[in-house]
Design a protein around this motif. Structure first.
Motif, PDB file in Angstrom:
ATOM      1  N   LEU A 186      26.892  55.048  43.634  1.00 24.57           N
ATOM      2  CA  LEU A 186      26.749  56.092  42.621  1.00 24.57           C
ATOM      3  C   LEU A 186      25.980  55.563  41.415  1.00 24.57           C
ATOM      4  N   PHE A 187      26.283  54.332  41.005  1.00 22.78           N
ATOM      5  CA  PHE A 187      25.568  53.729  39.882  1.00 22.78           C
ATOM      6  C   PHE A 187      24.098  53.523  40.234  1.00 22.78           C
ATOM      7  N   GLU A 188      23.839  52.986  41.439  1.00 20.27           N
ATOM      8  CA  GLU A 188      22.468  52.677  41.847  1.00 20.27           C
ATOM      9  C   GLU A 188      21.598  53.919  41.958  1.00 20.27           C
ATOM     10  N   SER A 240      24.631  60.044  51.836  1.00 22.97           N
ATOM     11  CA  SER A 240      24.321  59.734  53.224  1.00 22.97           C
ATOM     12  C   SER A 240      22.872  59.289  53.403  1.00 22.97           C
ATOM     13  N   PHE A 241      22.045  59.506  52.380  1.00 24.54           N
ATOM     14  CA  PHE A 241      20.620  59.225  52.482  1.00 24.54           C
ATOM     15  C   PHE A 241      20.278  57.877  51.849  1.00 24.54           C
ATOM     16  N   HIS A 242      19.369  57.143  52.477  1.00 26.47           N
ATOM     17  CA  HIS A 242      18.875  55.885  51.928  1.00 26.47           C
ATOM     18  C   HIS A 242      17.696  56.217  51.012  1.00 26.47           C
ATOM     19  N   LEU A 243      18.002  56.682  49.827  1.00 20.62           N
ATOM     20  CA  LEU A 243      16.984  57.241  48.943  1.00 20.62           C
ATOM     21  C   LEU A 243      15.911  56.222  48.581  1.00 20.62           C
ATOM     22  N   GLU A 244      16.288  54.950  48.467  1.00 26.14           N
ATOM     23  CA  GLU A 244      15.322  53.923  48.083  1.00 26.14           C
ATOM     24  C   GLU A 244      14.308  53.634  49.187  1.00 26.14           C
ATOM     25  N   GLU A 245      14.505  54.174  50.368  1.00 27.60           N
ATOM     26  CA  GLU A 245      13.514  54.047  51.442  1.00 27.60           C
ATOM     27  C   GLU A 245      12.600  55.273  51.513  1.00 27.60           C
ATOM     28  N   MET A 246      12.747  56.167  50.547  1.00 30.61           N
ATOM     29  CA  MET A 246      12.003  57.427  50.565  1.00 30.61           C
ATOM     30  C   MET A 246      11.035  57.528  49.383  1.00 30.61           C
ATOM     31  N   TRP A 247      10.712  56.374  48.764  1.00 32.03           N
ATOM     32  CA  TRP A 247       9.885  56.377  47.560  1.00 32.03           C
ATOM     33  C   TRP A 247       8.553  57.097  47.754  1.00 32.03           C
ATOM     34  N   ASP A 248       7.905  56.878  48.901  1.00 26.91           N
ATOM     35  CA  ASP A 248       6.560  57.423  49.083  1.00 26.91           C
ATOM     36  C   ASP A 248       6.548  58.866  49.565  1.00 26.91           C
ATOM     37  N   GLY A 308      16.729  47.151  48.790  1.00 30.31           N
ATOM     38  CA  GLY A 308      16.009  45.945  48.389  1.00 30.31           C
ATOM     39  C   GLY A 308      15.511  46.060  46.964  1.00 30.31           C
ATOM     40  N   PRO A 309      15.027  44.957  46.387  1.00 28.30           N
ATOM     41  CA  PRO A 309      14.504  44.996  45.011  1.00 28.30           C
ATOM     42  C   PRO A 309      13.234  45.838  44.941  1.00 28.30           C
TER      43      PRO A 309
END
Length: 223
Positions: free
Chosen positions: A107-109, A194-202, A58-59
């Motif tokens: 890869l870009f994201e 394999s990891f949703h890195l953007e859901e791991m911000w905190d 998500g943004p």
């Protein structure tokens, strides 16, 4: 055109040239080659889970992320992007019409997130370390025949090595060391796509690195 650009990259190994090389290689594929590469992407442990998930982050707002704790993934990433005046949309948007294009998109994201996870700056030398990390991941997790998926990275990094050897022979040794170090870290880590890195911000950086089996960069290797 690919060979001409490869030689030009020896003179000027710029991000724009690297992106143009990726485009030329992609567009030069025959339908048969494209189908074979799609199968390789789907068979590779490096990318199979990402392709299955088709995760769409998500943004997010960099200023908001930068207000998270400095030792969290989001806080470190937000500060990195703001301090280096970088944009999450630096790369040309790609419609993920195929599995291989989806992989390119991810890869870009995640490229600058990987910078933070590895503890690498935006220097040319540290970019070599990043490339080494990608090589290590692919070398460990690609199936037989997966070398065909690494052509862009091989040409790109060969151009960087040749440029350094011609313009700064002593510095070329540093590039080789940076690549080898990055390779070892990538080979030893779990497939990061394999990891949703953007859901791991905190999450703390140390916790994310542990999940990826990625050791923190030793101080002796920092620039």
């Amino acid at each position: 055109q690919i060979l001409e650009l490869a030689f030009d990259m020896v003179r000027r190994p710029t991000p724009d040239n690297a992106l143009e090389l990726e485009r030329l290689i992609r567009e030069a594929q025959t339908p048969e080659e494209m189908a074979a590469r799609e199968e390789l992407w789907r068979a590779s442990e490096y990318t199979s889970q990402a392709i299955k998930d088709r995760y769409q982050p998500g943004p997010y707002d960099l200023a908001e992320l930068a207000r998270l704790p400095a030792d969290s993934l989001g806080g470190a990433y937000g500060r990195h992007m703001i301090d280096c005046n970088l944009s999450p949309v630096f790369y040309e948007p790609l419609e993920a019409a195929t599995d291989s294009l989806f992989v390119r998109k991810r890869l870009f994201e995640t490229h600058d997130i990987v910078h933070v996870l590895l503890g690498y700056s935006t220097s040319v030398l540290d970019e070599t370390g990043i490339t080494g990390f990608y090589f290590g991941q692919q070398d460990r997790y690609h199936p037989p025949g997966g070398g065909a998926l690494m052509a862009h990275s091989v040409i790109q990094e060969s151009a960087v090595f040749m440029h350094a050897a011609l313009t700064d022979p002593e510095g070329s040794r540093q590039h080789m060391r940076a690549f080898i170090t990055g390779y070892r870290r990538g080979y030893g880590a779990k497939p990061f796509l394999s990891f949703h890195l953007e859901e791991m911000w905190d999450q703390p950086l140390t916790a994310v690195r542990e999940q990826l089996a990625l050791p923190e960069r030793p101080d002796s290797e920092r620039q």
